[in-house]
Motif scaffolding. Structure first.
Motif, short mmCIF file in Angstrom:
data_model
loop_
_atom_site.label_atom_id
_atom_site.label_comp_id
_atom_site.label_asym_id
_atom_site.label_seq_id
_atom_site.Cartn_x
_atom_site.Cartn_y
_atom_site.Cartn_z
N ALA A 1 0.50 4.05 -2.91
CA ALA A 1 0.34 5.63 -2.91
C ALA A 1 1.13 6.16 -3.25
CB ALA A 1 -0.01 5.46 -1.26
N THR A 2 2.38 5.94 -3.28
CA THR A 2 3.52 6.81 -3.82
C THR A 2 3.42 6.90 -5.25
OG1 THR A 2 5.08 6.08 -2.08
CG2 THR A 2 5.96 7.17 -3.91
N THR B 1 0.69 -1.42 0.08
CA THR B 1 -0.01 0.07 0.12
C THR B 1 0.79 1.07 0.00
OG1 THR B 1 -0.18 -0.01 2.42
CG2 THR B 1 -1.89 -1.24 1.10
N ARG B 2 2.23 1.24 0.62
CA ARG B 2 2.72 2.33 0.58
C ARG B 2 3.29 2.54 -0.65
NH1 ARG B 2 7.94 2.98 0.36
NH2 ARG B 2 8.33 0.88 0.62
#
Length: 466
Positions: free
Chosen positions: A270-271, A266-267
């Motif tokens: 999102a980036t 998810t990180r």
């Protein structure tokens, strides 16, 4: 397991698929032979669709300004067709997830051709409401043109995803550059049919999008996403068969529950989404109002078309180099460079004398280049972060965010210019883009502090620093 360097691969090696293990140092980055055909077909369809995409970019704002009689609402077409792109991205993503890339992309281009025809009809009838509705439908072409880049990466080895995406984008260049330069010719054709000259590029879009739909519908076989899934299933089955012997040799558990299923990072997701959203917002806002700004200072429509053609060329032409940089020096470094280049574009556009075509053209070229850096790097980050099982639908949702950002930029651009002027819009956009840099620095620190930064569906490029 992969074969040792210098040893021929075993028959099972091809089933490693694009998301399987690879070792570039041993020259074992494998891709299925179908990948070449997929890229050729996508390149042909993108060449055609580029001409359709350029219509809204070049004359959309001018046509609205002429029909509405208001500069403040000149950004409305960009807001509408990027809003339509958001809706299109949802629909196309779902179709691709369920049935594959070919039906999803084909339907997207067919819908865009219908919207283009509606714009021509609206201009001929003088119907503002039909224009608005048709621009919304026309936006499906923008969504499809962008989502085709994901199809190029479906069968690509993780270490080559940046280059695969870039080749699909690069193919858009020819049509996207030729389109704006045909404003005069298509305008005369439209006038001969009894519709306003500014509707001419949309006539070209009807033909271009219809042709792109036919090419994909007939020739995009095998479907890259469906083939990638089949290859992944074969690889997983082979690994499951090998697991008991491996477990006996190493005294490890062979319980399938002990092997974690691929999951979304998810990180990283999102980036990547943030990179593409920021760059789309800034690019659409400045690009939309540049033709209006130029015509307000006495430049001909053809001159504005030339500047936009150069801008579109910069959006797509550097793609092979960008893809190589993404794969070689890292996703985050190229993404950070996009923010810096967009800042330079905004500053130059704000300071450029209104009568100077070279200065404005240079600013728009930098604007396109910064967008290209952001799109290619962001696409690679998102593709690395999402497993095959949910890849198409997640990519569609990411592109919804991109389209909403574009719609916001397009709508706000006219209002900002009407109240603060073009220079305020350009400078403000550049400052917004610079916000990418601290975001990416934080993301890079997350990788270095122990967060797993590997591709979910297989290894990606070497770990990078912002």
């Amino acid at each position: 397991m992969s074969a040792r360097p210098g040893t021929p691969a075993s028959p099972a090696a091809p089933h490693a698929a694009p998301d399987g293990p690879h070792d570039e140092r041993a020259g074992e980055v494998w891709e299925p032979p179908e990948q070449k055909r997929v890229l050729i077909v996508l390149a042909l369809s993108q060449t055609l669709s580029g001409a359709g995409l350029a219509a809204g970019i070049t004359v959309g704002a001018l046509l609205a300004e002429e029909m509405l009689g208001s500069t403040g609402l000149a950004g409305l077409p960009a807001a509408l067709f990027t809003g339509g792109a958001a809706l299109g991205a949802v629909g196309i993503g779902r179709v691709c997830q369920r049935w594959g890339r070919r039906p999803g992309l084909t339907a997207g281009y067919a819908t865009a051709g219908l919207g283009s025809l509606g714009v021509v009809a609206a201009a001929g009838l003088g119907s503002v409401w039909l224009l608005f509705l048709s621009l919304l439908v026309y936006g499906a072409g923008t969504a499809t043109t962008l989502m085709a880049r994901y199809a190029g990466a479906d069968l690509a080895a993780p270490a080559r995803r940046g280059r695969a995406v870039s080749l699909v984008l690069f193919a858009t260049t020819l049509g996207a550059v030729i389109g704006p330069n045909l404003v005069g010719v298509t305008g005369e054709a439209a006038h001969g049919l009894g519709v306003p000259r500014l509707a001419g590029p949309f006539l070209l879009a009807v033909v271009a999008y219809a042709a792109a739909a036919v090419v994909l519908g007939v020739f995009l076989r095998p479907d890259p996403l469906r083939l990638a899934r089949r290859l992944a299933e074969v690889r997983e089955a082979a690994e499951a068969d090998a697991a008991p012997a491996l477990g006996a040799a190493e005294d490890t558990s062979t319980d399938p529950a002990a092997v974690p299923a691929p999951r979304t990072d998810t990180r990283k997701l999102a980036t990547g989404a943030a990179v593409m959203t920021f760059t789309q917002l800034v690019m659409i806002a400045i690009m939309t109002m540049t033709p209006v700004h130029m015509r307000a200072h006495g430049h001909a429509t053809e001159t504005a078309g030339l500047v936009i053609a150069l801008h579109v060329a910069a959006m797509y032409l550097p793609s092979p180099l960008t893809g190589m940089l993404v794969d070689r020096i890292g996703r985050l470094r190229v993404a950070a460079a996009s923010g810096i280049v967009l800042l330079a574009a905004g500053v130059l556009a704000a300071l450029a004398p209104a009568h100077s075509v070279p200065a404005l053209a240079t600013a728009l070229v930098l604007l396109g280049l910064g967008w290209n850096f952001g799109l290619v790097s962001g696409t690679a980050i998102v593709t690395d972060a999402v497993p095959l099982a949910t890849r198409a639908s997640t990519q569609g949702l990411v592109d919804v965010g991109i389209a909403v950002a574009g719609a916001t930029g397009g709508m706000a651009s006219g209002l900002v210019v009407a109240t603060g002027g073009y220079s305020a819009l350009a400078l403000g956009g550049g400052i917004v883009a610079l916000g990418l840099v601290p975001l990416l620095v934080l993301s890079g620190r997350g990788d270095r502090t122990g967060t797993d930064s590997r591709a979910v569906a297989g290894p990606s490029a070497p770990e990078e620093q912002a």
